[in-house]
Design an enzyme around this catalytic site. Structure first.
Site, PDB file in Angstrom:
ATOM      1  CE1 TYR A  53      -3.158  -2.902   0.331  1.00 41.53           C
ATOM      2  CE2 TYR A  53      -3.422  -2.428   2.660  1.00 41.53           C
ATOM      3  CZ  TYR A  53      -3.740  -3.184   1.536  1.00 41.53           C
ATOM      4  OH  TYR A  53      -4.646  -4.200   1.656  1.00 41.53           O
ATOM      5  CB  SER A 238     -13.561  -5.463  -0.882  1.00 38.58           C
ATOM      6  OG  SER A 238     -14.008  -4.593  -1.903  1.00 38.58           O
ATOM      7  CG  LEU A 240     -18.678  -0.634   2.035  1.00 37.04           C
ATOM      8  CD1 LEU A 240     -18.353   0.836   2.315  1.00 37.04           C
ATOM      9  CD2 LEU A 240     -20.169  -0.894   2.255  1.00 37.04           C
ATOM     10  N   GLY A 243     -16.546   0.103  -2.944  1.00 34.76           N
ATOM     11  CA  GLY A 243     -17.397   1.289  -2.990  1.00 34.76           C
ATOM     12  C   GLY A 243     -18.678   1.113  -3.775  1.00 34.76           C
ATOM     13  CG  LEU A 245     -22.354  -3.475  -2.039  1.00 37.46           C
ATOM     14  CD1 LEU A 245     -21.740  -4.522  -1.129  1.00 37.46           C
ATOM     15  CD2 LEU A 245     -23.827  -3.792  -2.306  1.00 37.46           C
ATOM     16  CB  THR A 246     -21.338   3.706  -1.293  1.00 36.45           C
ATOM     17  OG1 THR A 246     -20.829   4.024  -2.612  1.00 36.45           O
ATOM     18  CG2 THR A 246     -20.221   3.129  -0.435  1.00 36.45           C
ATOM     19  N   GLY A 247     -23.565   2.838  -3.607  1.00 33.33           N
ATOM     20  CA  GLY A 247     -24.461   3.397  -4.614  1.00 33.33           C
ATOM     21  C   GLY A 247     -23.890   4.584  -5.367  1.00 33.33           C
ATOM     22  CE  LYS A 248     -17.477   5.594  -3.640  1.00 31.72           C
ATOM     23  NZ  LYS A 248     -16.514   6.142  -2.648  1.00 31.72           N
TER      24      LYS A 248
END
Length: 350
Positions: A53, A238, A240, A243, A245-248
């Protein structure tokens, strides 16, 4: 905050694990400092990072996240005992890290020393193998035809695992790491580590972290059952779905600075028409029950039998607050039934 055993280590970790992979690319030192302080103040005692990372992984971003954590620890050395620190050694394939070589006992020892220097600490609580030397059915390789198990030399892989265990044992005896875990591995991988550690009186695997979410639950039930009965902590990453599953990202949206605006090493493979349909349905359920879509997804993950501590990452403290609040939420039977109906319609949308 609730706490659970980290396998058989004798350590208890919070149900929330603070993920850190954006620190160094999407997040600055100041951002990381704020997230660490908020998490610790609200009962989180588990932090996960990796030598690879920040992400997306590049030669320039290599080691940045560990260095950021080390900077914080250098200013707060007395607080090291407040949390369980986990990091990971990369598997093969990145040419700028040890020439892309396999994990071995020798590279484990080298990588542990390098991580300790960047983290500015004397010990690592949980040292994980980021991915195995062999190719495994992760990162969208779980459908038939993607990889070939019969081409793998089992004896060679077993010999490599034994060598790795011996390197981990040397690090433990030197006091550099306390326990070890796996990542992006399989039921066979877990079983082989257990078999060899029992046979040769070597350290026992404590945990495994794999991708797990409403959009990607291939570890249920078989791998998770194995973890439960062998007392191996199961740590979803993960949750989400990067990301999704945030809907963004619905409708092709790409909010400025969001993860999907960056080049992804494996491509944005979670962006499919079926994901769009599944997420749209989950967003609707979340709205009905007064939760954000992220909270629905995380609360669902947290209640799955066998899940130990869920790794969450955020690029802002506000996102971190929203995500952590999910672990104090209880999904009603009615909500779970509605979620299950969508899950059955889209069980593997990517």
């Amino acid at each position: 905050m609730k706490y659970v055993p980290l396998g058989r280590t004798g350590l208890n970790v919070s149900r929330v694990c603070l993920g850190t992979m954006t620190w160094g690319t999407q997040n600055t030192q100041a951002d990381a400092d704020a997230q660490i302080e908020y998490a610790l103040a609200h009962g989180v005692n588990f932090m996960d990072t990796a030598e690879m990372y920040s992400v997306p992984p590049t030669a320039e971003s290599y080691g940045k996240t560990e260095t950021i954590i080390g900077d914080w620890l250098s200013r707060h050395p007395e607080r090291r005992k407040e949390f369980i620190l986990a990091t990971k050694i990369v598997g093969p394939g990145l040419s700028y890290i040890r020439d892309g070589s396999n994990i071995s006992g020798k590279t484990v020892i080298e990588a542990v020393d390098a991580s300790l220097a960047r983290l500015q600490t004397d010990y690592i609580d949980l040292y994980q193998l980021h991915w195995p030397n062999r190719t495994t059915p992760h990162f969208a390789k779980h459908f038939p035809g993607k990889i070939t198990f019969t081409d793998v030399d089992r004896d060679e892989q077993s010999a490599q695992i034994l060598d790795i265990l011996q390197g981990l044992d040397a690090c433990m005896k030197a006091g550099k790491i306390r326990h070890f875990g796996l990542s992006d591995d399989t039921t066979w991988g877990i079983a082989e580590f257990l078999r060899l550690s029992d046979k040769h009186n070597l350290p026992r695997v404590a945990s495994i972290q794999n991708e797990f979410s409403l959009l990607h639950a291939k570890d249920w039930p078989y791998l998770i059952e194995h973890c439960v009965h062998e007392d191996i902590a199961y740590l979803p990453w993960s949750a989400l779905a990067a990301g999704a599953l945030t809907g963004k990202y619905l409708g092709g949206a790409r909010p400025e600075g969001s993860r999907w605006t960056y080049v992804q090493r494996n491509g944005i493979f979670r962006d499919t028409p079926l994901v769009e349909k599944a997420v749209t349905a989950y967003v609707s359920i979340a709205k009905k029950y007064g939760m954000t879509p992220a909270q629905l997804a995380l609360a669902w993950c947290d209640q799955v039998d066998g899940v130990s501590s869920t790794i969450i990452g955020a690029t802002t403290v506000d996102q971190l607050k929203e995500d952590m609040a999910a672990f104090d939420m209880t999904l009603s039977d009615e909500a779970l039934q509605e979620i299950s109906a969508v899950f059955k319609e889209y069980p593997l949308p990517f």
